[in-house]
Structures are given as structure tokens and as C-alpha cells.
Motif scaffolding. Structure first.
Motif, PDB file in Angstrom:
ATOM      1  N   ILE A 168      77.335  -5.994   5.555  1.00 18.11           N
ATOM      2  CA  ILE A 168      77.789  -7.279   5.499  1.00 18.11           C
ATOM      3  C   ILE A 168      76.916  -8.521   5.917  1.00 18.11           C
ATOM      4  CG2 ILE A 168      79.903  -8.814   6.320  1.00 18.11           C
ATOM      5  CD1 ILE A 168      80.758  -6.578   4.591  1.00 18.11           C
ATOM      6  N   GLY A 169      76.225  -8.349   7.098  1.00 12.66           N
ATOM      7  CA  GLY A 169      75.351  -9.560   7.377  1.00 12.66           C
ATOM      8  C   GLY A 169      74.460  -9.713   6.652  1.00 12.66           C
ATOM      9  N   LYS A 170      73.465  -8.592   5.987  1.00  9.59           N
ATOM     10  CA  LYS A 170      72.667  -8.973   5.086  1.00  9.59           C
ATOM     11  C   LYS A 170      73.068  -9.817   4.098  1.00  9.59           C
ATOM     12  CE  LYS A 170      68.935  -8.905   2.506  1.00  9.59           C
ATOM     13  NZ  LYS A 170      68.371  -7.918   1.768  1.00  9.59           N
ATOM     14  N   ARG A 171      74.251  -9.394   3.198  1.00  8.34           N
ATOM     15  CA  ARG A 171      74.615 -10.033   2.087  1.00  8.34           C
ATOM     16  C   ARG A 171      75.071 -11.371   2.449  1.00  8.34           C
ATOM     17  NH1 ARG A 171      79.503  -6.741   0.036  1.00  8.34           N
ATOM     18  NH2 ARG A 171      78.008  -5.955  -1.266  1.00  8.34           N
ATOM     19  N   CYS A 172      75.561 -11.926   3.721  1.00 15.17           N
ATOM     20  CA  CYS A 172      75.906 -13.144   3.815  1.00 15.17           C
ATOM     21  C   CYS A 172      74.388 -13.998   4.043  1.00 15.17           C
ATOM     22  CB  CYS A 172      76.588 -13.289   5.372  1.00 15.17           C
ATOM     23  SG  CYS A 172      76.718 -14.895   5.936  1.00 15.17           S
ATOM     24  N   CYS A 173      73.483 -13.255   4.303  1.00 15.05           N
ATOM     25  CA  CYS A 173      72.034 -13.960   4.305  1.00 15.05           C
ATOM     26  C   CYS A 173      71.612 -14.281   2.949  1.00 15.05           C
ATOM     27  CB  CYS A 173      71.234 -13.083   5.036  1.00 15.05           C
ATOM     28  SG  CYS A 173      71.286 -12.904   6.840  1.00 15.05           S
ATOM     29  N   LEU A 174      72.023 -13.453   2.111  1.00 11.96           N
ATOM     30  CA  LEU A 174      71.569 -14.032   0.493  1.00 11.96           C
ATOM     31  C   LEU A 174      72.422 -15.100   0.257  1.00 11.96           C
ATOM     32  CD1 LEU A 174      72.157 -10.546  -1.300  1.00 11.96           C
ATOM     33  CD2 LEU A 174      69.763 -11.532  -0.420  1.00 11.96           C
ATOM     34  N   TRP A 175      73.631 -15.448   0.784  1.00 11.85           N
ATOM     35  CA  TRP A 175      74.253 -16.490   0.370  1.00 11.85           C
ATOM     36  C   TRP A 175      73.767 -17.865   1.137  1.00 11.85           C
ATOM     37  CZ3 TRP A 175      79.781 -14.208   2.155  1.00 11.85           C
ATOM     38  CH2 TRP A 175      80.081 -13.201   1.347  1.00 11.85           C
ATOM     39  N   THR A 176      73.444 -17.533   2.576  1.00 10.89           N
ATOM     40  CA  THR A 176      72.976 -18.428   3.373  1.00 10.89           C
ATOM     41  C   THR A 176      71.494 -19.250   2.793  1.00 10.89           C
ATOM     42  OG1 THR A 176      74.098 -17.333   5.149  1.00 10.89           O
ATOM     43  CG2 THR A 176      72.651 -19.159   5.596  1.00 10.89           C
ATOM     44  N   TYR A 177      70.729 -18.031   2.220  1.00 10.27           N
ATOM     45  CA  TYR A 177      69.475 -18.506   1.687  1.00 10.27           C
ATOM     46  C   TYR A 177      69.532 -19.583   0.465  1.00 10.27           C
ATOM     47  CZ  TYR A 177      64.471 -18.208   0.891  1.00 10.27           C
ATOM     48  OH  TYR A 177      63.088 -18.279   0.890  1.00 10.27           O
ATOM     49  N   ASP A 178      70.346 -19.226  -0.341  1.00  6.23           N
ATOM     50  CA  ASP A 178      70.747 -20.173  -1.458  1.00  6.23           C
ATOM     51  C   ASP A 178      70.896 -21.383  -1.012  1.00  6.23           C
ATOM     52  OD1 ASP A 178      70.263 -18.155  -3.361  1.00  6.23           O
ATOM     53  OD2 ASP A 178      72.412 -17.880  -3.941  1.00  6.23           O
ATOM     54  N   LEU A 179      71.794 -21.531   0.286  1.00  3.95           N
ATOM     55  CA  LEU A 179      72.145 -22.891   0.614  1.00  3.95           C
ATOM     56  C   LEU A 179      70.985 -23.704   1.341  1.00  3.95           C
ATOM     57  CD1 LEU A 179      75.671 -22.104   2.230  1.00  3.95           C
ATOM     58  CD2 LEU A 179      75.306 -23.063   0.170  1.00  3.95           C
ATOM     59  N   ILE A 180      70.090 -22.783   2.075  1.00  2.00           N
ATOM     60  CA  ILE A 180      68.905 -23.299   2.763  1.00  2.00           C
ATOM     61  C   ILE A 180      67.821 -23.886   1.608  1.00  2.00           C
ATOM     62  CG2 ILE A 180      66.838 -22.752   3.670  1.00  2.00           C
ATOM     63  CD1 ILE A 180      68.438 -20.753   5.369  1.00  2.00           C
ATOM     64  N   LEU A 181      67.746 -23.180   0.421  1.00  2.00           N
ATOM     65  CA  LEU A 181      67.010 -23.552  -0.529  1.00  2.00           C
ATOM     66  C   LEU A 181      67.617 -25.040  -1.039  1.00  2.00           C
ATOM     67  CD1 LEU A 181      66.288 -20.451  -2.681  1.00  2.00           C
ATOM     68  CD2 LEU A 181      64.854 -21.754  -1.188  1.00  2.00           C
ATOM     69  N   ASP A 182      68.860 -25.157  -1.522  1.00  2.08           N
ATOM     70  CA  ASP A 182      69.627 -26.469  -1.710  1.00  2.08           C
ATOM     71  C   ASP A 182      69.236 -27.347  -0.629  1.00  2.08           C
ATOM     72  OD1 ASP A 182      70.747 -25.138  -3.945  1.00  2.08           O
ATOM     73  OD2 ASP A 182      72.501 -24.328  -2.795  1.00  2.08           O
ATOM     74  N   LEU A 183      69.456 -26.985   0.687  1.00  2.13           N
ATOM     75  CA  LEU A 183      68.967 -27.959   1.506  1.00  2.13           C
ATOM     76  C   LEU A 183      67.693 -28.720   1.577  1.00  2.13           C
ATOM     77  CD1 LEU A 183      69.990 -29.726   3.980  1.00  2.13           C
ATOM     78  CD2 LEU A 183      69.310 -27.607   5.502  1.00  2.13           C
ATOM     79  N   GLN A 184      66.763 -27.681   1.331  1.00  4.10           N
ATOM     80  CA  GLN A 184      65.419 -28.232   1.185  1.00  4.10           C
ATOM     81  C   GLN A 184      65.349 -29.169  -0.119  1.00  4.10           C
ATOM     82  OE1 GLN A 184      63.209 -24.553   0.522  1.00  4.10           O
ATOM     83  NE2 GLN A 184      63.263 -23.988   2.500  1.00  4.10           N
ATOM     84  N   GLU A 185      65.930 -29.058  -1.042  1.00  3.56           N
ATOM     85  CA  GLU A 185      66.038 -29.697  -2.382  1.00  3.56           C
ATOM     86  C   GLU A 185      66.696 -30.992  -2.078  1.00  3.56           C
ATOM     87  OE1 GLU A 185      64.997 -31.111  -6.030  1.00  3.56           O
ATOM     88  OE2 GLU A 185      64.223 -29.429  -4.986  1.00  3.56           O
ATOM     89  N   VAL A 186      67.768 -31.138  -1.003  1.00  5.50           N
ATOM     90  CA  VAL A 186      68.316 -32.209  -0.892  1.00  5.50           C
ATOM     91  C   VAL A 186      67.526 -33.250  -0.122  1.00  5.50           C
ATOM     92  CG1 VAL A 186      70.381 -33.256   0.610  1.00  5.50           C
ATOM     93  CG2 VAL A 186      70.678 -31.436  -0.951  1.00  5.50           C
ATOM     94  N   GLU A 187      66.830 -32.553   1.050  1.00  5.36           N
ATOM     95  CA  GLU A 187      65.991 -33.384   1.828  1.00  5.36           C
ATOM     96  C   GLU A 187      64.701 -33.633   0.932  1.00  5.36           C
ATOM     97  OE1 GLU A 187      66.444 -30.860   6.079  1.00  5.36           O
ATOM     98  OE2 GLU A 187      65.229 -30.087   4.519  1.00  5.36           O
ATOM     99  N   HIS A 188      64.266 -33.164   0.117  1.00  5.51           N
ATOM    100  CA  HIS A 188      63.110 -33.791  -0.739  1.00  5.51           C
ATOM    101  C   HIS A 188      63.550 -34.956  -1.704  1.00  5.51           C
ATOM    102  CE1 HIS A 188      59.855 -33.727  -3.253  1.00  5.51           C
ATOM    103  NE2 HIS A 188      60.374 -33.922  -4.597  1.00  5.51           N
ATOM    104  N   ARG A 189      64.797 -34.832  -2.141  1.00  5.69           N
ATOM    105  CA  ARG A 189      65.380 -36.061  -2.831  1.00  5.69           C
ATOM    106  C   ARG A 189      65.399 -37.168  -1.759  1.00  5.69           C
ATOM    107  NH1 ARG A 189      64.098 -34.058  -6.683  1.00  5.69           N
ATOM    108  NH2 ARG A 189      63.054 -35.942  -6.699  1.00  5.69           N
ATOM    109  N   LEU A 190      65.781 -37.091  -0.658  1.00  4.22           N
ATOM    110  CA  LEU A 190      65.736 -38.059   0.530  1.00  4.22           C
ATOM    111  C   LEU A 190      64.628 -38.471   0.657  1.00  4.22           C
ATOM    112  CD1 LEU A 190      68.489 -36.614   3.118  1.00  4.22           C
ATOM    113  CD2 LEU A 190      68.655 -39.003   2.048  1.00  4.22           C
ATOM    114  N   GLN A 191      63.438 -37.706   0.899  1.00  2.00           N
ATOM    115  CA  GLN A 191      62.103 -38.143   1.377  1.00  2.00           C
ATOM    116  C   GLN A 191      61.373 -38.966   0.106  1.00  2.00           C
ATOM    117  OE1 GLN A 191      60.515 -34.223   2.066  1.00  2.00           O
ATOM    118  NE2 GLN A 191      61.489 -33.945   4.135  1.00  2.00           N
ATOM    119  N   THR A 192      61.754 -38.528  -1.264  1.00  2.00           N
ATOM    120  CA  THR A 192      61.208 -39.288  -2.209  1.00  2.00           C
ATOM    121  C   THR A 192      62.148 -40.410  -2.741  1.00  2.00           C
ATOM    122  OG1 THR A 192      62.174 -37.629  -3.906  1.00  2.00           O
ATOM    123  CG2 THR A 192      60.029 -37.073  -2.928  1.00  2.00           C
ATOM    124  N   LEU A 193      63.219 -40.723  -2.223  1.00  2.00           N
ATOM    125  CA  LEU A 193      64.258 -41.792  -2.595  1.00  2.00           C
ATOM    126  C   LEU A 193      63.477 -43.081  -2.163  1.00  2.00           C
ATOM    127  CD1 LEU A 193      66.897 -42.197  -4.061  1.00  2.00           C
ATOM    128  CD2 LEU A 193      68.072 -42.407  -1.722  1.00  2.00           C
TER     129      LEU A 193
END
Length: 482
Positions: A168-193
Motif C-alpha cells: 500500500i505504501g509503495k503504491r502511494c509513493c507512485l501517486w506522490t512522485y507524480d505530485l513531486i514532478l508537478d511541484l518541480q514544474e510549478v516551481e520552474h514556472r515561478l522561477q522563470t516568470l
């Protein structure tokens, strides 16, 4: 809370994103008070910067502008807009009515997009920061859940068919990693704005060059000063009348990415709820169905899917707008941006609020998880049995074929006749596997590989740095009201 009870019969349509779903913080950020205060911030920044560079603007005029920075006469501006059919000039005149001494220097040298575009990037920046904080809070909640269930074996799925077990925990990590990749993209948009700052009517800065008597250095200084007052270190290198509409397309790509991840997670939760393994939280008095009192529907996850599907559908609008900006600019971007950008943020905000709420209150049913896994474990054990038989001198291809035939017969027995899975007994009675020593009991943890250790490593390597960046313990918590 909805406002239905207080609405009169002739009340016009209300936006559900405001009335039902988004947080007050995000809704207020995109509201008229915040927008038009930001417009006045831009007029003040422009006048201050021009004064600092030698333009004849008095301290008294600046003080007058600052005095009415937040005292908005929106009713006056609305009447001016009815007459002028121009929103920015309507607000210039309304502001001028309050500041008669400063009226003549308001908007000096500027174009409408100096106000609207610079204000928009400020609002986008602040909205992205809120999204980043909500993502970090959701990631934190997901990670806590993953740690709690790091070693609880569950059936894995590929093609939505039973596959090698995971946890169960490993499956949740799959979900979480997608959100981490999204956070990286949001932070990139902030850095380049960047700020648009003072670019002029077609991006040439001609009006400002004239204002400063042909002094190019002062025009460049004006641009830098205004950007700094806006809180930006950088400005877009070149623009037409607007900042590049490519930026809006990239912004919606990032928000759509968040939506895609949330939709995937919410869908998985709905599927797991159907299997009675994992469910979203439910309140004591919550009703699942008006007709079926026993129903416990995954309504939060369903709402996330509905809202995020909407955000994904919005992704194409800024892309089309960027593709059709003729020459230095056309005005067909304006109405589209007023709709798409705020509503994308509102829907993502609402979805993240819901997902954080779900992640903080997941309900897991270990016995059901174990029962569902046990029904399939005999199939999983066959790979180990086959390898032991090969080690004892068996023909791998012959053994594989025997297991395939047995599996089909077992599937018929289990699925068509509703009988128990007797796969292991069949192999025990097959002479080809006579050299194999069969275990007395199948341990599910023997099949999950490094899943528990992967959870630990993932938290340490990916989640902990995010917790540090976003001050663990200060995560946003918002009540789900509908």
C-alpha cells in the motif's frame, strides 16, 4: 458553505468554483478588489520610478496616490467603463477623481497592458505560490500515509489485472512522485516568470524614450525599478504589446499536469474503494445517496476527477491564443484569459484541498487487502516454484507450459464455478514438479521485493527536501465545506 438559501429568485448564475469548491484564499486572490488594488500598485510604482529618474512628479502627488491605493471606488469605475468602453481608462478616471492633484500624472507614458499584464503576472505568481504550498502539503500527507503502510502487501495490477504484489505504501509513493514532478514544474514556472514592466505600446518603449528625452539608460533604469517594486528580479527580454502569450500556455501546461496527477490518484482511490481495500474519509452524518442509505460513495475523489478534467480541457485555450497573436498583439486574448487563467487556478486549488483532505484521512482495511491478495497468491508463487523445478533439472519451457495449462483450469474453477484456488495442490500432484519442496505457507512479504525499502528511500530522497523547503508543520489545512 453554499449561499442558496439567501439568494433571491432573480439572482444571476453563480460560479460554482467560487460558491462551492475553491478556497477563500484563492477566490479572493482572483477577485476584483485584489485585481484593482494591484492595478493601483502599478500606477504608484510607475509614478515613483519616474520621479526617481527625474520626471516632475511631486511627493504630494505620490502621497495622494498612496492614500487611495486601497480605497477603491469601483462603482465610479463601472460607470466610466459603461461610457468609455475601456476598462483601464475607466479606472484611470475613477482613480483621478479621488486624486485630483495627481490625476495628470497617472498612467504617464504607459499603455493599458502596462497595467493589465504586469498585474496579471503578479496574480499568477501569487497563485502559483499558493498551488506550490498546497502541493507540498498534499505530498507531506501522502508521504505520512506511505510510511504507515510501507510494508502492507497488496495485490498489484497491470492492465487492471492481478499482477505481482506491491505494498500500500509503495503504491502511494507512485501517486506522490507524480505530485513531486508537478511541484518541480510549478516551481520552474515561478522561477522563470518575469515582469513585463515598461515596454510601451508595441514593445519598443518609444513613449518612455520620448518622456526621458531620448535617454536610453533612464528607460532601462525605469524598467528595472518597476520590476523590483513588483518583486521581480527579471523582465521579459522583448515583448510586443503584451508579455509573451507563450507564458500562459506553459502555465496551463503546468496546471494541467497537476490535474492529470490528481485525476489519476482519485481514480485509483475510486477503484480501491470498489474493492473495499482503501477508502477516502467519510463524516459521521455524510449521506452517500438520497435513495440508497447504505451507500458510501467516494464523492471527494469523484469531485476531484470532475474538476481536474475541466482543467485539462482548458489547456488548449492558451495554446490556441499564443498561436494566433498576430504581429505585436491582438485583443482576442483578453476575454479568453479572463476566463481560463483564474478558473484553472480555482479548480486546481479546490482539487488540491480535496486531495490533501483525503490523504490525511485514508481508511485502509488490512483484512480485505489480505483476503484479496490471498486469492491470487498461488499464481504468484508459481514463478518461484518453476525456478526451483529448473534448479532440480527440469525443462523451463515444459514447466512454463504446464503452469499455463493449470492456470487456465484454475481460472475456470475459480471464476466460473466459484471454487477455491487450488493451483498449488495441482502442482504438487504434477510429476514434473516432484523434486520441488513446497512451502507450508505462502508469505505475502516474500513477493513485494524492495517495496518497503523503496518507500523509506523515496521519503528520504524526495519528500524530506520538500518538507524542509516548505517548513514542515506550517502546511495549509483547509476544511472541505461541500
Amino acid at each position: 458553505m453554499t449561499q442558496t438559501a439567501s439568494l433571491s429568485a432573480d439572482t444571476p448564475y453563480q460560479n460554482p468554483l467560487i460558491e462551492r469548491y475553491a478556497s477563500r484564499e484563492m477566490a479572493t486572490l482572483w477577485g476584483p478588489q485584489r485585481r484593482f488594488r494591484t492595478w493601483r500598485d502599478m500606477w504608484i510604482a510607475l509614478a515613483e520610478s519616474e520621479q526617481e529618474l527625474g520626471i516632475d512628479i511631486s511627493d504630494a502627488q505620490l502621497d495622494e496616490l498612496r492614500k487611495f491605493r486601497t480605497e477603491l471606488n469601483l462603482d465610479v469605475a463601472k460607470e466610466y467603463e459603461r461610457i468609455r468602453r475601456h476598462d483601464v481608462m475607466a479606472h484611470v478616471e475613477a482613480y483621478g477623481d479621488q486624486c485630483p492633484n495627481a490625476k495628470k500624472i497617472i498612467h504617464l507614458g504607459a499603455t493599458s497592458c502596462f497595467i493589465t499584464d504586469n498585474a496579471d503576472v503578479i496574480l499568477i505568481r501569487d497563485a502559483l505560490q499558493l498551488v506550490a504550498r498546497r502541493l507540498a502539503a498534499t505530498i507531506d500527507a501522502m508521504a505520512r500515509f506511505a510510511v504507515e503502510y510501507r510494508a502492507l502487501p497488496c495485490l498489484g495490477f497491470t492492465h487492471l489485472q492481478p499482477a505481482q504484489p506491491t505494498t500500500i505504501g509503495k503504491r502511494c509513493c507512485l501517486w506522490t512522485y507524480d505530485l513531486i514532478l508537478d511541484l518541480q514544474e510549478v516551481e520552474h514556472r515561478l522561477q522563470t516568470l518575469c515582469a513585463r514592466s515598461a515596454k510601451g505600446t508595441t514593445g519598443t518603449q518609444a513613449s518612455f524614450l520620448q518622456l526621458f528625452g531620448g535617454d536610453h539608460d533612464k528607460v532601462r533604469s525605469l524598467e528595472r525599478k518597476i520590476a523590483e517594486k513588483m518583486g521581480f528580479e527579471k523582465v521579459y527580454s522583448v515583448t510586443g504589446q503584451t508579455y509573451p502569450r507563450k507564458v500562459d500556455a506553459q502555465l496551463l501546461d503546468a496546471l494541467s499536469g497537476v490535474a492529470q496527477s490528481l485525476h489519476k490518484i482519485a481514480t485509483d482511490v475510486r477503484l480501491l474503494a470498489n474493492r473495499k481495500e482503501v477508502e477516502e474519509p467519510i463524516e459521521k452524518n455524510q449521506i452517500g445517496s438520497s435513495a440508497m442509505p447504505y451507500k458510501r460513495n467516494p464523492m471527494r475523489s469523484e469531485r476531484i476527477c470532475a474538476l481536474t478534467r475541466y482543467v485539462i480541457s482548458l489547456q488548449s485555450s492558451p495554446a490556441m491564443t499564443a498561436a494566433t497573436q498576430w504581429m505585436e498583439r491582438t485583443l482576442d486574448d483578453s476575454a479568453n484569459r479572463r476566463l481560463v487563467i483564474p478558473q484553472a487556478f480555482l479548480a486546481i486549488d479546490a482539487s488540491l484541498v480535496l486531495m490533501q483532505n483525503i490523504a490525511g484521512g485514508f481508511e485502509v482495511y488490512p483484512k480485505t487487502v489480505a483476503h484479496n491478495l490471498a486469492k491470487e497468491l498461488p499464481y504468484m508463487e508459481t514463478e518461484n516454484i518453476m525456478m526451483r523445478a529448473v534448479e532440480a533439472g527440469g525443462d523451463r519451457q515444459d514447466l512454463h507450459e504446464r503452469i499455463r495449462v493449470h492456470s487456465r483450469e484454475v481460472a475456470e474453477r475459480v471464476n466460473a464455478q466459484g471454487l477455491p484456488n487450488d493451483m498449488i495442490d495441482r502442482l504438487k500432484n504434477d510429476p514434473a514438479f516432484s523434486a520441488v519442496e513446497f512451502s507450508t505457507e505462502i508469505n505475502p512479504l516474500d513477493f513485494v521485493g524492495r517495496a518497503p525499502e523503496q518507500v523509506d528511500e523515496f521519503i528520504a530522497e524526495q519528500v524530506e527536501p520538500i518538507r524542509k523547503r516548505y517548513a514542515e508543520g506550517e502546511s495549509l489545512s483547509v476544511e472541505v465545506t461541500v
